[in-house]
Motif scaffolding. Structure first.
Motif, mmCIF file in Angstrom:
data_model
loop_
_atom_site.group_PDB
_atom_site.id
_atom_site.type_symbol
_atom_site.label_atom_id
_atom_site.label_comp_id
_atom_site.label_asym_id
_atom_site.label_seq_id
_atom_site.Cartn_x
_atom_site.Cartn_y
_atom_site.Cartn_z
ATOM 1 N N SER A 168 71.352 -43.512 -30.023
ATOM 2 C CA SER A 168 72.417 -43.402 -29.016
ATOM 3 C C SER A 168 72.075 -42.425 -27.900
ATOM 4 C CB SER A 168 73.732 -42.976 -29.681
ATOM 5 O OG SER A 168 73.680 -41.615 -30.087
ATOM 6 N N ASN A 169 71.039 -41.599 -28.124
ATOM 7 C CA ASN A 169 70.642 -40.621 -27.110
ATOM 8 C C ASN A 169 69.301 -40.954 -26.455
ATOM 9 O OD1 ASN A 169 72.546 -38.048 -27.029
ATOM 10 N ND2 ASN A 169 72.519 -38.833 -29.127
ATOM 11 N N MET A 170 68.828 -42.155 -26.691
ATOM 12 C CA MET A 170 67.573 -42.593 -26.076
ATOM 13 C C MET A 170 67.826 -43.256 -24.725
ATOM 14 S SD MET A 170 65.220 -44.251 -29.097
ATOM 15 C CE MET A 170 64.104 -43.207 -30.037
ATOM 16 N N ASN A 171 66.876 -43.061 -23.817
ATOM 17 C CA ASN A 171 66.938 -43.823 -22.566
ATOM 18 C C ASN A 171 66.341 -45.214 -22.806
ATOM 19 O OD1 ASN A 171 64.041 -43.563 -22.334
ATOM 20 N ND2 ASN A 171 64.326 -41.529 -21.431
ATOM 21 N N ALA A 172 66.426 -46.065 -21.804
ATOM 22 C CA ALA A 172 66.001 -47.455 -21.962
ATOM 23 C C ALA A 172 64.520 -47.567 -22.322
ATOM 24 C CB ALA A 172 66.287 -48.233 -20.683
ATOM 25 N N ARG A 173 63.683 -46.696 -21.731
ATOM 26 C CA ARG A 173 62.242 -46.744 -22.006
ATOM 27 C C ARG A 173 61.952 -46.427 -23.462
ATOM 28 N NH1 ARG A 173 58.475 -42.596 -21.679
ATOM 29 N NH2 ARG A 173 56.290 -43.285 -21.504
ATOM 30 N N LEU A 174 62.601 -45.397 -24.000
ATOM 31 C CA LEU A 174 62.378 -45.032 -25.393
ATOM 32 C C LEU A 174 62.937 -46.091 -26.343
ATOM 33 C CD1 LEU A 174 63.083 -41.179 -25.479
ATOM 34 C CD2 LEU A 174 60.868 -42.338 -25.581
ATOM 35 N N THR A 175 64.095 -46.622 -26.015
ATOM 36 C CA THR A 175 64.681 -47.675 -26.852
ATOM 37 C C THR A 175 63.729 -48.852 -26.974
ATOM 38 O OG1 THR A 175 66.920 -47.033 -26.173
ATOM 39 C CG2 THR A 175 66.657 -49.212 -27.144
ATOM 40 N N ASP A 176 63.113 -49.216 -25.856
ATOM 41 C CA ASP A 176 62.158 -50.319 -25.853
ATOM 42 C C ASP A 176 60.892 -49.945 -26.636
ATOM 43 O OD1 ASP A 176 61.406 -52.969 -24.929
ATOM 44 O OD2 ASP A 176 59.964 -51.965 -23.629
ATOM 45 N N MET A 177 60.426 -48.734 -26.460
ATOM 46 C CA MET A 177 59.199 -48.280 -27.126
ATOM 47 C C MET A 177 59.347 -48.282 -28.648
ATOM 48 S SD MET A 177 57.277 -44.601 -26.703
ATOM 49 C CE MET A 177 57.212 -44.749 -24.915
ATOM 50 N N PHE A 178 60.509 -47.821 -29.132
ATOM 51 C CA PHE A 178 60.714 -47.695 -30.570
ATOM 52 C C PHE A 178 61.468 -48.881 -31.165
ATOM 53 C CE2 PHE A 178 59.780 -43.408 -29.210
ATOM 54 C CZ PHE A 178 58.894 -42.993 -30.200
ATOM 55 N N TYR A 179 61.525 -49.934 -30.404
ATOM 56 C CA TYR A 179 62.180 -51.153 -30.852
ATOM 57 C C TYR A 179 61.668 -51.646 -32.207
ATOM 58 C CZ TYR A 179 63.131 -56.168 -30.874
ATOM 59 O OH TYR A 179 63.478 -57.435 -31.231
#
Length: 265
Positions: free
Chosen positions: A43-54
């Motif tokens: 919930s505290n990740m930005n879009a880039r991190l969310t995509d990276m750790f998908y």
């Protein structure tokens, strides 16, 4: 489980800000919150991190999808499904689908469309047992996630995760004398390693392999905790990142530490 499957928080905190907070939370033992802490990190990740750790979030949510299907059609109650939803990142749309779906046929027809990592999955009309369908789902998903990994750290995570899936599959096939096995390509260990163990049919070969793989940390009496030993093995492989010198490795270490605390609580 991208886009239409896993929720996005919409937050845009800088990566450095999140890493700093996770360093503090690590030393305050926040990972012991398990799944709830994983949800907090997401919930505290930005879009880039969310995509990276998908890939990490996807394998966690896929296990929940499998449990939901078990509860829905084989053993369980609506209350059990609601409990899974409480600690899940699945979208509300997908949750509604699982609540309303009323047949395995509909699951087979619509699941690949609902979950993008399964878009190439073709499920058979009939399965001898439900576990065989689960194996088809896991095999397709893990291969997709490996191929979609954004960097070496995440790719290595998926390769080791596939190794562990193949270890569990080998044990299951030998325990239940199954005729069919799902040994997935892409791990660090060659598929032939597992195929040969299965073909020989002697559990002692598997136990000897596990003893070597886990650095002398396995005996026949440990089969009941095999999953935990494999989770510990993954955590050990990520431990070099715990000091935060590599933010990708550190975040993955933090997330896996939360998972470890959840299953060993």
């Amino acid at each position: 489980m991208k886009n239409s499957v896993i929720k996005f928080s919409g937050k845009n905190y800088p990566t450095e800000y999140l890493v700093s907070r996770l360093m503090t939370r690590l030393y305050q033992d926040y990972p012991k919150r398990g799944a709830k802490e994983i949800m907090w990190v997401h919930s505290n990740m930005n879009a880039r991190l969310t995509d990276m750790f998908y890939p990490f979030f996807a394998v966690m949510e896929l296990k929940k999808v499998i449990n939901i299907l078990r509860y829905k059609f084989f053993r369980g109650t609506d209350k059990k499904i609601e409990e899974v939803f409480e600690e899940s990142l699945l979208t509300e749309e997908l949750k509604r689908f699982f609540i309303k779906v009323d047949s395995l046929k509909k699951i087979k027809d619509e699941l690949p469309e609902k979950i993008p990592i399964l878009k190439m999955l073709v499920l058979k009309k009939e399965y001898e047992f439900y576990g065989e369908m689960e194996d088809d789902i896991y095999s397709e998903a893990y291969s997709f996630l490996l191929n979609s990994a954004k960097n070496k750290i995440i790719k290595n995570f998926m390769r080791r995760y596939i190794d562990h899936a193949n270890i569990r599959q080998t044990y299951k096939v030998m325990k239940w004398n199954l005729e069919r096995s799902h040994i997935i390509k892409g791990g660090f260990l060659d598929r032939e390693t597992f195929i040969k163990i299965i073909e020989k049919g002697d559990k002692r070969d598997l136990y000897a392999f596990l003893d070597s793989y886990l650095d002398g940390g396995f005996s026949e009496s440990d089969v009941g905790i095999l999953d935990i030993l494999l989770i510990e093995n993954m955590l050990d492989s990520l431990r070099e990142f715990r000091l935060g010198n590599n933010y990708k490795g550190f975040i993955l270490y933090y997330l896996w530490n939360c998972h470890y605390k959840a299953v060993t609580a």
